[in-house]
Scaffold this active site. Structure first.
Site, PDB file in Angstrom:
ATOM      1  N   GLU A   1       4.457  -6.085   1.612  1.00 21.18           N
ATOM      2  CA  GLU A   1       4.131  -6.497   0.234  1.00 21.18           C
ATOM      3  C   GLU A   1       3.867  -5.302  -0.667  1.00 21.18           C
ATOM      4  OE1 GLU A   1       0.388  -8.251   0.922  1.00 21.18           O
ATOM      5  OE2 GLU A   1       1.166 -10.129   1.626  1.00 21.18           O
ATOM      6  N   PRO A   2       4.871  -4.484  -0.945  1.00 22.92           N
ATOM      7  CA  PRO A   2       4.611  -3.341  -1.822  1.00 22.92           C
ATOM      8  C   PRO A   2       4.445  -3.760  -3.283  1.00 22.92           C
ATOM      9  CG  PRO A   2       6.936  -3.439  -1.245  1.00 22.92           C
ATOM     10  CD  PRO A   2       6.269  -4.576  -0.511  1.00 22.92           C
ATOM     11  N   GLY A   3       3.542  -3.130  -3.969  1.00 22.53           N
ATOM     12  CA  GLY A   3       3.407  -3.320  -5.420  1.00 22.53           C
ATOM     13  C   GLY A   3       3.741  -2.001  -6.085  1.00 22.53           C
ATOM     14  N   ARG A   4       2.784  -1.065  -5.957  1.00 25.01           N
ATOM     15  CA  ARG A   4       2.905   0.244  -6.591  1.00 25.01           C
ATOM     16  C   ARG A   4       4.250   0.929  -6.313  1.00 25.01           C
ATOM     17  NH1 ARG A   4      -1.404   3.244  -7.524  1.00 25.01           N
ATOM     18  NH2 ARG A   4      -2.593   2.008  -6.019  1.00 25.01           N
TER      19      ARG A   4
ATOM     20  N   ARG B   1      -6.897   2.953 -14.880  1.00 23.95           N
ATOM     21  CA  ARG B   1      -6.998   3.605 -13.568  1.00 23.95           C
ATOM     22  C   ARG B   1      -7.813   4.910 -13.593  1.00 23.95           C
ATOM     23  NH1 ARG B   1      -3.254   5.332 -10.884  1.00 23.95           N
ATOM     24  NH2 ARG B   1      -3.929   4.564  -8.861  1.00 23.95           N
TER      25      ARG B   1
ATOM     26  N   TYR C   1      -0.152  -1.281 -12.169  1.00 22.51           N
ATOM     27  CA  TYR C   1      -1.569  -1.402 -12.509  1.00 22.51           C
ATOM     28  C   TYR C   1      -1.873  -0.738 -13.856  1.00 22.51           C
ATOM     29  CZ  TYR C   1      -1.353  -2.622  -7.601  1.00 22.51           C
ATOM     30  OH  TYR C   1      -0.991  -3.205  -6.411  1.00 22.51           O
TER      31      TYR C   1
ATOM     32  N   CYS D   1     -14.676   2.980 -27.620  1.00 21.31           N
ATOM     33  CA  CYS D   1     -16.059   3.451 -27.767  1.00 21.31           C
ATOM     34  C   CYS D   1     -16.770   3.499 -26.423  1.00 21.31           C
ATOM     35  CB  CYS D   1     -16.801   2.567 -28.761  1.00 21.31           C
ATOM     36  SG  CYS D   1     -16.118   2.756 -30.397  1.00 21.31           S
ATOM     37  N   GLU D   2     -16.342   4.371 -25.580  1.00 18.66           N
ATOM     38  CA  GLU D   2     -16.924   4.594 -24.251  1.00 18.66           C
ATOM     39  C   GLU D   2     -16.713   6.063 -23.923  1.00 18.66           C
ATOM     40  OE1 GLU D   2     -18.228   2.477 -21.830  1.00 18.66           O
ATOM     41  OE2 GLU D   2     -17.969   0.690 -23.068  1.00 18.66           O
TER      42      GLU D   2
ATOM     43  N   GLY E   1       0.785  -1.236   0.000  1.00 19.07           N
ATOM     44  CA  GLY E   1       0.000   0.000   0.000  1.00 19.07           C
ATOM     45  C   GLY E   1       0.810   1.275   0.000  1.00 19.07           C
TER      46      GLY E   1
HETATM   47  C1  LIG Z   1      -2.941  -8.443  -0.435  1.00 12.55           C
HETATM   48  C2  LIG Z   1      -2.271  -7.325  -1.132  1.00 12.55           C
HETATM   49  N1  LIG Z   1      -0.981  -7.088  -0.882  1.00 12.55           N
HETATM   50  C3  LIG Z   1      -0.306  -6.101  -1.515  1.00 12.55           C
HETATM   51  C4  LIG Z   1      -0.928  -5.297  -2.439  1.00 12.55           C
HETATM   52  C5  LIG Z   1      -0.125  -4.234  -3.124  1.00 12.55           C
HETATM   53  O1  LIG Z   1      -0.647  -2.968  -2.908  1.00 12.55           O
HETATM   54  P1  LIG Z   1       0.195  -1.716  -3.402  1.00 12.55           P
HETATM   55  O2  LIG Z   1       0.414  -1.865  -4.857  1.00 12.55           O
HETATM   56  O3  LIG Z   1      -0.664  -0.550  -3.078  1.00 12.55           O
HETATM   57  O4  LIG Z   1       1.457  -1.716  -2.623  1.00 12.55           O
HETATM   58  C6  LIG Z   1      -2.283  -5.496  -2.727  1.00 12.55           C
HETATM   59  C7  LIG Z   1      -2.954  -4.641  -3.703  1.00 12.55           C
HETATM   60  O5  LIG Z   1      -4.112  -4.647  -3.944  1.00 12.55           O
HETATM   61  C8  LIG Z   1      -2.984  -6.547  -2.059  1.00 12.55           C
HETATM   62  O6  LIG Z   1      -4.267  -6.776  -2.298  1.00 12.55           O
END
Ligand SMILES: Cc1ncc(COP(=O)(O)O)c(C=O)c1O
Length: 408
Positions: free
Chosen positions: A268-271, A307, A365, A337-338, A229
């Site tokens: 668990e970072p993604g973004r 997004r 994303y 087409c939206e 997050g």
């Molecule tokens: C379980 C879980 N972990 C980690 C993430 C990664 O979130 P972010 O990309 O905001 O760090 C998500 C994103 O939806 C998630 O659902």
């Protein structure tokens, strides 16, 4: 912007000439920088007691996962069997992968157990199914706190489909008695946590630590997973978290609650790891003015970057070149087409037909949420490494799109 925009000195217009438009481009140096910043900040507070798992849903290109692996990222948080496979192919070990699918099928459960990845389960009914396997699991809790830049990415609280509420703690203890070993607790409160969210975020973390040490009996506790997050800046006025400060606050809470048992902490970072490295390049095809708005129509759209349409998210859009025309207030749109196919509303741009626009923060994303709506191909993906462009995914073709169609 005082000069033309470049990605490690590469000119967007030249990239588009060589590889076609639209195009996703990732700057490897930015991915490395983000990996190093977050792993170092975590180490500063937790030393060897915490690890980074990349939430690969943000961007599943295997090359990206490999870069993460070479730059201090310990493991992967996967949410589907295919994500697990990609993580394994990128060289991560089975026990470095958490499997955080929600509402799993029997096949998925068996797949995860057979692969030896770490199951993370967020429903009592799924836990009951795991009794038959006497499985070891992390459980995903919903501790009534959700944070996020939009309701759709707020993954805690009463309106969220994710996680087990503590009102089910008797059932959790019963399930443990029947042989399921709870080896960890997990919570992910939402996506794009910024400085302004710190108080509620830390409250959520404290609740998780309290659940682990005061509310639940967890004789097998090995992991405490506080989710991802961590936000990045999409607009100038936004303030990101100081990760050193945030992790040091988390460590204080950790030390307060975990006196005897010291579970490994996962984030668990993604973004955070990938958003800023990515750009979606697209080309202006036509500019269409009606009585109230001027639309700058591109060859990309919501099928490549959903997004803005899905979350009303803001992505900075710049012209890749300095222009000698007057700026004007325009709405940048796609070719789908939206009516909701808008990439940026009311932007002040100097723009003409044939210009290449750069949509920023497209690494997370972006491609991973793209689709073939209107039967359009997804763009190619390019990695810029040492100032050279490498194709890491080819542009799709009609044959590819129709490969599974059965004509009667
Ligand atoms: C379980 C879980 N972990 C980690 C993430 C990664 O979130 P972010 O990309 O905001 O760090 C998500 C994103 O939806 C998630 O659902």
């Amino acid at each position: 912007m005082d000069s033309d925009f470049t990605i490690q000195n590469l000119i967007p217009k030249s990239l588009v000439q060589e590889f076609g438009s639209p195009l996703y481009v990732y700057d490897e140096e930015i991915i490395k920088r983000q990996c190093q910043t977050i792993t170092t900040a975590l180490k500063n507070s937790f030393d060897q007691g915490a690890k980074v798992l990349y939430a690969c849903k943000a961007n599943t290109n295997p090359n990206i996962l490999k870069i993460m692996r070479s730059n201090g990222v310990h493991g992967i948080d996967a949410v589907s069997p295919n994500e697990v496979e990609v993580a394994l192919q990128a060289g991560f070990l089975n026990n470095q992968i958490t499997y955080t699918a929600n509402y799993m099928t029997k096949e998925e459960i068996e797949y995860a157990i057979q692969k030896g990845v770490i199951l993370n389960v967020g429903e009592i009914d799924t836990l009951k199914k795991l009794i038959a396997y006497q499985a070891e699991v992390i459980i995903r809790l919903n501790l009534d706190i959700g944070i996020g830049h939009h309701n759709h990415v707020n993954t805690g609280g009463n309106d969220s489909k994710f996680g087990i509420n503590l009102m089910w703690k008797e059932q959790l203890s019963e399930i443990q008695k029947q042989g399921v070993k709870i080896i960890g607790l997990h919570q992910h409160m939402g996506s794009k946590i910024m400085k302004k969210d710190h108080d509620s975020y830390l409250l959520g973390i404290e609740k998780l630590f309290q659940a682990a040490t005061q509310e639940l009996e967890l004789p097998y506790l090995k992991y405490i997973d506080i989710g991802g997050g961590f936000g990045v800046k999409y607009q100038d006025y936004e303030e990101t978290s100081d990760l050193n400060l945030l992790f040091s606050e988390i460590k204080k809470l950790y030390d307060k609650y975990f006196i005897n048992v010291k579970p490994m902490l996962f984030i668990e970072p993604g973004r955070y790891l990938i958003a800023e490295s990515g750009y979606l390049l697209c080309t202006v095809q036509a500019i269409n003015t009606n009585k109230s708005r001027t639309f700058v129509g591109t060859d990309s759209g919501m099928h490549h970057l959903i997004r803005p349409a899905l979350y009303e998210s803001y992505h900075e859009i710049i012209n890749s070149e300095q222009k000698q025309v007057e700026p004007r207030i325009v709405t940048v749109c796609g070719n789908i087409c939206e009516s909701g196919d808008l990439l940026g509303v009311d932007r002040n741009l100097k723009v003409e037909v044939s210009d290449v626009l750069v949509i920023q923060n497209g690494g997370a994303y972006g491609f991973s949420m793209s689709s073939n709506y209107n039967l359009r191909e997804r763009p190619a993906e390019i990695l810029v490494r040492d100032s050279k462009p490498y194709i890491i995914r080819k542009r799709e073709t009609l044959d590819y799109l129709l490969a599974n169609v059965v004509i009667l």
